[in-house]
Design a protein around this motif. Structure first.
Motif, PDB file in Angstrom:
ATOM      1  N   ALA A 197       2.774   3.813   1.199  1.00 49.84           N
ATOM      2  CA  ALA A 197       1.680   4.242   0.323  1.00 49.84           C
ATOM      3  C   ALA A 197       0.417   4.509   1.136  1.00 49.84           C
ATOM      4  O   ALA A 197      -0.287   5.495   0.900  1.00 49.84           O
ATOM      5  CB  ALA A 197       1.417   3.185  -0.735  1.00 49.84           C
ATOM      6  N   LYS A 198       0.130   3.662   2.094  1.00 51.59           N
ATOM      7  CA  LYS A 198      -1.077   3.832   2.899  1.00 51.59           C
ATOM      8  C   LYS A 198      -0.921   4.929   3.940  1.00 51.59           C
ATOM      9  O   LYS A 198      -1.825   5.737   4.166  1.00 51.59           O
ATOM     10  CB  LYS A 198      -1.462   2.505   3.559  1.00 51.59           C
ATOM     11  CG  LYS A 198      -2.007   1.474   2.584  1.00 51.59           C
ATOM     12  CD  LYS A 198      -2.560   0.256   3.295  1.00 51.59           C
ATOM     13  CE  LYS A 198      -3.223  -0.695   2.308  1.00 51.59           C
ATOM     14  NZ  LYS A 198      -3.786  -1.893   2.989  1.00 51.59           N
ATOM     15  N   ASN A 199       0.241   4.964   4.587  1.00 53.19           N
ATOM     16  CA  ASN A 199       0.447   5.968   5.632  1.00 53.19           C
ATOM     17  C   ASN A 199       0.535   7.380   5.069  1.00 53.19           C
ATOM     18  O   ASN A 199       0.211   8.350   5.747  1.00 53.19           O
ATOM     19  CB  ASN A 199       1.716   5.657   6.428  1.00 53.19           C
ATOM     20  CG  ASN A 199       1.573   4.433   7.315  1.00 53.19           C
ATOM     21  OD1 ASN A 199       0.459   4.019   7.634  1.00 53.19           O
ATOM     22  ND2 ASN A 199       2.689   3.850   7.716  1.00 53.19           N
ATOM     23  N   PRO A 209       5.784  -0.726  10.621  1.00 51.40           N
ATOM     24  CA  PRO A 209       6.897  -1.407   9.966  1.00 51.40           C
ATOM     25  C   PRO A 209       6.870  -2.893  10.302  1.00 51.40           C
ATOM     26  O   PRO A 209       6.548  -3.287  11.421  1.00 51.40           O
ATOM     27  CB  PRO A 209       8.141  -0.732  10.564  1.00 51.40           C
ATOM     28  CG  PRO A 209       7.649   0.577  11.063  1.00 51.40           C
ATOM     29  CD  PRO A 209       6.236   0.354  11.498  1.00 51.40           C
ATOM     30  N   ARG A 210       7.203  -3.712   9.331  1.00 51.44           N
ATOM     31  CA  ARG A 210       7.214  -5.157   9.552  1.00 51.44           C
ATOM     32  C   ARG A 210       8.512  -5.555  10.229  1.00 51.44           C
ATOM     33  O   ARG A 210       9.604  -5.283   9.702  1.00 51.44           O
ATOM     34  CB  ARG A 210       7.074  -5.893   8.225  1.00 51.44           C
ATOM     35  CG  ARG A 210       7.059  -7.426   8.353  1.00 51.44           C
ATOM     36  CD  ARG A 210       6.981  -8.067   6.989  1.00 51.44           C
ATOM     37  NE  ARG A 210       5.789  -7.643   6.264  1.00 51.44           N
ATOM     38  CZ  ARG A 210       5.561  -7.923   4.978  1.00 51.44           C
ATOM     39  NH1 ARG A 210       6.479  -8.597   4.294  1.00 51.44           N
ATOM     40  NH2 ARG A 210       4.462  -7.502   4.391  1.00 51.44           N
ATOM     41  N   PRO A 211       8.440  -6.209  11.398  1.00 51.81           N
ATOM     42  CA  PRO A 211       9.675  -6.606  12.081  1.00 51.81           C
ATOM     43  C   PRO A 211      10.458  -7.577  11.205  1.00 51.81           C
ATOM     44  O   PRO A 211       9.893  -8.469  10.566  1.00 51.81           O
ATOM     45  CB  PRO A 211       9.180  -7.299  13.353  1.00 51.81           C
ATOM     46  CG  PRO A 211       7.779  -6.802  13.555  1.00 51.81           C
ATOM     47  CD  PRO A 211       7.232  -6.572  12.173  1.00 51.81           C
TER      48      PRO A 211
END
Length: 216
Positions: A197-199, A209-211
């Motif tokens: 949404a933000k990107n 991305p969250r690892p």
């Protein structure tokens, strides 16, 4: 040469036409029934400009006697590229899946909802075999305008504008009923990760991305 193209736009003062089509209508410089000695019609290697690989692959297949009428689509475009959609391999597909849309050309999101991209309807393997090994319109941040189709040059709206009725895009993905698309779009938007949404409305990646550890 395929359908008339940009030269035939507007009042077509030069009377430009394709060899065997005038726009989407059979019959151009040559009559609709024209066939060469092998039974082939004019092969429309369409695109503005056409991909150089499409030209060379067509010539190689013809030289090898490996292209027949069954290898062409309904508009006599080679099926090796016309059986794909520009959408296939588009680097913005994750944004498309969640309907995370860009609102300006400088942004990273999907360009279908607001910026006129018709990659889900346009034939071409532009994002599967990129130009010069790495480029395409959507990779460069510009919407697909379906330049492989007849009469793309006069869409009756700006190329970077998505025509809508009651807020719903007029042009939907090929072979998808409108009701299905709207239902899926609503679910997708509800499930859009914050990262996308933000990107989508940023000009560069703002949320990484969250690892996470793969499951299974």
């Amino acid at each position: 040469a395929a359908f008339g193209g940009v030269t035939s736009a507007g009042g077509n003062p030069s009377d430009a036409a394709g060899l065997q089509y005038e726009g989407a209508h059979p019959g151009g410089i040559l009559p609709p029934e024209f066939r060469d000695p092998t039974g082939l019609p004019v092969i429309n290697v369409a695109g503005c400009p056409t991909h150089p690989d499409w030209v060379t692959e067509t010539l190689m297949l013809l030289a090898a006697g490996a292209m027949g009428p069954e290898d062409l689509d309904a508009l006599a475009r080679p099926r090796f590229y016309a059986e794909h959609l520009v959408h296939h391999g588009c680097p913005r597909n994750e944004f498309y899946e969640y309907k995370a849309s860009a609102t300006a050309l400088c942004e990273m999101g999907c360009m279908m909802e607001h910026l006129g991209c018709v990659g889900t309807q346009a034939v071409g393997d532009c994002n599967i075999r990129p130009w010069n090994g790495q480029g395409s319109c959507t990779r460069a941040g510009y919407p697909c305008i379906s330049c492989t189709a007849p009469e793309f040059e006069e869409p009756r709206h700006a190329f970077t504008e998505t025509p809508k009725v009651a807020g719903i895009p007029v042009g939907l993905p090929s072979d998808m009923p409108k009701a299905w698309f709207m239902a899926l779009a609503s679910l997708s938007k509800a499930a859009t990760p914050e990262r996308l949404a933000k990107n989508a409305t940023a000009d560069r990646i703002e949320v990484l991305p969250r690892p996470g550890k793969p499951r299974g």
